[in-house]
Design a protein around this motif. Structure first.
Motif, PDB file in Angstrom:
ATOM      1  N   PRO A 119       0.852  -1.201   0.000  1.00 50.02           N
ATOM      2  CA  PRO A 119       0.000   0.000   0.000  1.00 50.02           C
ATOM      3  C   PRO A 119       0.889   1.253   0.000  1.00 50.02           C
ATOM      4  O   PRO A 119       2.081   1.162   0.334  1.00 50.02           O
ATOM      5  N   GLY A 120       0.358   2.407  -0.348  1.00 49.46           N
ATOM      6  CA  GLY A 120       1.096   3.659  -0.186  1.00 49.46           C
ATOM      7  C   GLY A 120       1.484   3.799   1.280  1.00 49.46           C
ATOM      8  O   GLY A 120       0.630   3.758   2.157  1.00 49.46           O
ATOM      9  N   LEU A 121       2.785   3.937   1.553  1.00 51.69           N
ATOM     10  CA  LEU A 121       3.252   3.860   2.938  1.00 51.69           C
ATOM     11  C   LEU A 121       2.969   5.154   3.702  1.00 51.69           C
ATOM     12  O   LEU A 121       2.791   6.226   3.107  1.00 51.69           O
ATOM     13  N   ILE A 122       2.933   5.020   5.031  1.00 48.44           N
ATOM     14  CA  ILE A 122       2.656   6.147   5.934  1.00 48.44           C
ATOM     15  C   ILE A 122       3.874   6.379   6.813  1.00 48.44           C
ATOM     16  O   ILE A 122       4.329   5.464   7.494  1.00 48.44           O
ATOM     17  N   ASP A 123       4.417   7.596   6.790  1.00 49.83           N
ATOM     18  CA  ASP A 123       5.480   7.956   7.740  1.00 49.83           C
ATOM     19  C   ASP A 123       4.867   8.867   8.792  1.00 49.83           C
ATOM     20  O   ASP A 123       4.522  10.018   8.520  1.00 49.83           O
ATOM     21  N   ALA A 124       4.714   8.332   9.993  1.00 49.52           N
ATOM     22  CA  ALA A 124       3.971   9.029  11.053  1.00 49.52           C
ATOM     23  C   ALA A 124       4.826   9.984  11.869  1.00 49.52           C
ATOM     24  O   ALA A 124       4.376  10.493  12.898  1.00 49.52           O
ATOM     25  N   HIS A 125       6.062  10.254  11.414  1.00 49.02           N
ATOM     26  CA  HIS A 125       6.918  11.171  12.192  1.00 49.02           C
ATOM     27  C   HIS A 125       7.949  11.811  11.268  1.00 49.02           C
ATOM     28  O   HIS A 125       9.009  11.240  11.020  1.00 49.02           O
ATOM     29  N   VAL A 126       7.615  12.980  10.728  1.00 50.77           N
ATOM     30  CA  VAL A 126       8.571  13.718   9.891  1.00 50.77           C
ATOM     31  C   VAL A 126       8.574  15.188  10.308  1.00 50.77           C
ATOM     32  O   VAL A 126       7.606  15.699  10.883  1.00 50.77           O
ATOM     33  N   HIS A 127       9.684  15.848   9.994  1.00 47.34           N
ATOM     34  CA  HIS A 127       9.806  17.295  10.198  1.00 47.34           C
ATOM     35  C   HIS A 127       9.983  17.921   8.829  1.00 47.34           C
ATOM     36  O   HIS A 127      11.007  17.708   8.183  1.00 47.34           O
ATOM     37  N   LEU A 128       8.970  18.639   8.371  1.00 44.83           N
ATOM     38  CA  LEU A 128       9.042  19.253   7.041  1.00 44.83           C
ATOM     39  C   LEU A 128       9.535  20.694   7.110  1.00 44.83           C
ATOM     40  O   LEU A 128       9.691  21.350   6.086  1.00 44.83           O
ATOM     41  N   ARG A 129       9.760  21.191   8.312  1.00 47.94           N
ATOM     42  CA  ARG A 129      10.429  22.491   8.542  1.00 47.94           C
ATOM     43  C   ARG A 129       9.629  23.698   8.072  1.00 47.94           C
ATOM     44  O   ARG A 129      10.192  24.793   7.936  1.00 47.94           O
ATOM     45  N   VAL A 130       8.332  23.511   7.811  1.00 45.42           N
ATOM     46  CA  VAL A 130       7.482  24.617   7.381  1.00 45.42           C
ATOM     47  C   VAL A 130       6.422  24.849   8.458  1.00 45.42           C
ATOM     48  O   VAL A 130       5.754  23.891   8.858  1.00 45.42           O
ATOM     49  N   PRO A 131       6.258  26.058   8.969  1.00 45.53           N
ATOM     50  CA  PRO A 131       6.946  27.297   8.567  1.00 45.53           C
ATOM     51  C   PRO A 131       8.247  27.524   9.330  1.00 45.53           C
ATOM     52  O   PRO A 131       8.437  26.976  10.411  1.00 45.53           O
ATOM     53  N   GLY A 132       9.105  28.358   8.742  1.00 41.70           N
ATOM     54  CA  GLY A 132      10.237  28.905   9.471  1.00 41.70           C
ATOM     55  C   GLY A 132      11.592  28.279   9.208  1.00 41.70           C
ATOM     56  O   GLY A 132      12.603  28.884   9.508  1.00 41.70           O
ATOM     57  N   GLY A 133      11.612  27.061   8.635  1.00 40.57           N
ATOM     58  CA  GLY A 133      12.906  26.404   8.379  1.00 40.57           C
ATOM     59  C   GLY A 133      13.048  25.984   6.930  1.00 40.57           C
ATOM     60  O   GLY A 133      13.638  24.945   6.623  1.00 40.57           O
ATOM     61  N   GLU A 134      12.519  26.817   6.030  1.00 39.67           N
ATOM     62  CA  GLU A 134      12.425  26.411   4.615  1.00 39.67           C
ATOM     63  C   GLU A 134      13.773  26.269   3.917  1.00 39.67           C
ATOM     64  O   GLU A 134      13.829  25.707   2.816  1.00 39.67           O
ATOM     65  N   HIS A 135      14.850  26.757   4.530  1.00 42.30           N
ATOM     66  CA  HIS A 135      16.166  26.514   3.930  1.00 42.30           C
ATOM     67  C   HIS A 135      16.630  25.073   4.160  1.00 42.30           C
ATOM     68  O   HIS A 135      17.507  24.585   3.463  1.00 42.30           O
ATOM     69  N   LYS A 136      16.016  24.365   5.111  1.00 43.02           N
ATOM     70  CA  LYS A 136      16.360  22.969   5.381  1.00 43.02           C
ATOM     71  C   LYS A 136      15.514  22.016   4.527  1.00 43.02           C
ATOM     72  O   LYS A 136      15.979  20.971   4.067  1.00 43.02           O
ATOM     73  N   GLU A 137      14.221  22.336   4.398  1.00 42.66           N
ATOM     74  CA  GLU A 137      13.247  21.504   3.688  1.00 42.66           C
ATOM     75  C   GLU A 137      12.028  22.370   3.455  1.00 42.66           C
ATOM     76  O   GLU A 137      11.787  23.322   4.214  1.00 42.66           O
ATOM     77  N   ASP A 138      11.268  22.089   2.391  1.00 44.79           N
ATOM     78  CA  ASP A 138       9.966  22.732   2.254  1.00 44.79           C
ATOM     79  C   ASP A 138       8.947  21.673   1.851  1.00 44.79           C
ATOM     80  O   ASP A 138       9.291  20.491   1.719  1.00 44.79           O
TER      81      ASP A 138
END
Ligand SMILES: [Zn+2]
Length: 341
Positions: free
Chosen positions: A4-23
């Motif tokens: 099945p399409g997998l689920i990642d239940a713990h990520v840091h996408l860094r939005v808002p405020g850390g968009e130079h790391k990830e968006d």
């Protein structure tokens, strides 16, 4: 082979405020390139998602700018405890930080924790960053207030054994472990330096062995704790903790399956069935992923999509490759490329 399409239940996408790391664009592309079609993102952003207003703005942005489904945790802070009942109507879970971590959210002391736990409804999970003795505090909260406590990134033998005992007594607790705590040790931390530093820190071999002993029983899910920082931040004199993981999680687990350490069926439970049940996530129609479980290669086999551009697993031999992702009826990833990017 299909999953099945997998689920990642713990990520840091860094939005808002850390968009130079990830968006949202790069982070959700990294998700698809790793076989994940649903993400649960953490609220320790700038500002943190501790009020309904901030949470709503961030959730709307996540929905509009991501290439897969992204659901945001609500954050807990004692100053904004009055917001929790309203946040609980919208968010799939609450994140509470008991131990030191990256970002501004930390609950100090058991009295504040007890107030927050009781302000959150019993039917939705509270994801707890708890290390060492704090795990026992979390178990006490589940027992005293009949709240669903989900332990994030459990990494130590003593912790997983406490959770096993709590489950045996019927308490409403669940837990996740990360791939870096399953596939790296303290020895790797020496070799990797800042690129192997995260919270909880990498553990001795006997703790890693204990996690593997509970992989088919106590452990409910595997989550990457994808926590990107730029190489220049990692190379600074005070490097922040955290490593990316969205694109390495599935290859590592497929490799373990090829070695007979875990079954493909169990991978599906850890990365789909359990997180979907714990967080009550919607089903995605016409969504699945395809893997070539025999493909052998050196990781990464495609340029990484995460904005930080590095992985603690670079150079590792893998067996098992993601070949296609079909998301809500469209092919969105094929042969190393995110087509919707
Ligand atoms: Zn985290």
């Amino acid at each position: 082979m299909r999953f099945p399409g997998l689920i990642d239940a713990h990520v840091h996408l860094r939005v808002p405020g850390g968009e130079h790391k990830e968006d949202l664009h790069t982070g959700s592309a990294a998700a698809l390139a790793g076989g994940f079609t649903t993400l649960l993102a953490m609220p320790n952003t700038q500002p943190p998602l501790v009020t309904l207003e901030n949470w709503r703005i961030a959730q709307t942005q996540a929905q509009n700018q991501s290439l897969c489904d992204v659901f945001l945790f609500a954050g807990a802070s004692i100053e904004h405890i009055a917001e929790l009942p309203a946040l609980a109507q919208h968010a799939h879970g609450l994140k509470v930080y008991l131990n030191d971590t990256y970002g501004p959210l930390r609950v100090e002391g058991t009295a504040d924790l007890a107030r927050i736990v009781q302000a959150w409804p019993a039917h939705k999970p509270i994801a707890l960053h708890a290390e060492g003795d704090s795990v026992a505090v979390g178990i006490a909260m589940a027992a005293l207030y009949q709240r669903r406590i989900h332990f994030c990134h459990i990494s130590r033998k003593a912790e997983i054994e406490l959770i096993a005992d709590a489950k045996a007594r019927g308490l409403p607790v669940t837990c996740e472990v990360t791939p870096h705590h399953l596939f790296l040790t303290q020895e790797d931390a020496k070799r990797l330096g800042a690129l192997g530093d995260m919270r909880p820190r990498l553990a001795p071999q006997e703790d890693v062995d204990a996690l593997w002993q509970h992989i088919n029983s106590t452990i409910d899910c595997i989550a990457s704790d994808h926590a990107p920082h730029t190489l220049s931040e990692k190379g600074s004199t005070n490097p922040p903790p955290g490593v990316p993981g969205l694109e390495s999680t599935l290859p590592l687990l497929l490799t373990a399956a090829s070695e007979g350490r875990i079954t493909y069926q169990r991978i599906s439970e850890l990365l789909y069935t359990a997180p979907r049940r714990i967080y009550n996530l919607p089903e995605q129609p016409d969504t699945w992923i395809e893997v070539d479980e025999q493909a052998a290669y050196t990781f990464p086999d495609h340029p990484l999509y995460t904005k930080c551009g590095w992985s603690p697993f670079t150079g590792r031999q893998m067996t098992g490759r993601l070949t296609r992702v079909i998301y809500k009826g469209s092919v969105v990833y094929q042969d190393g490329k995110v087509l919707s990017y």
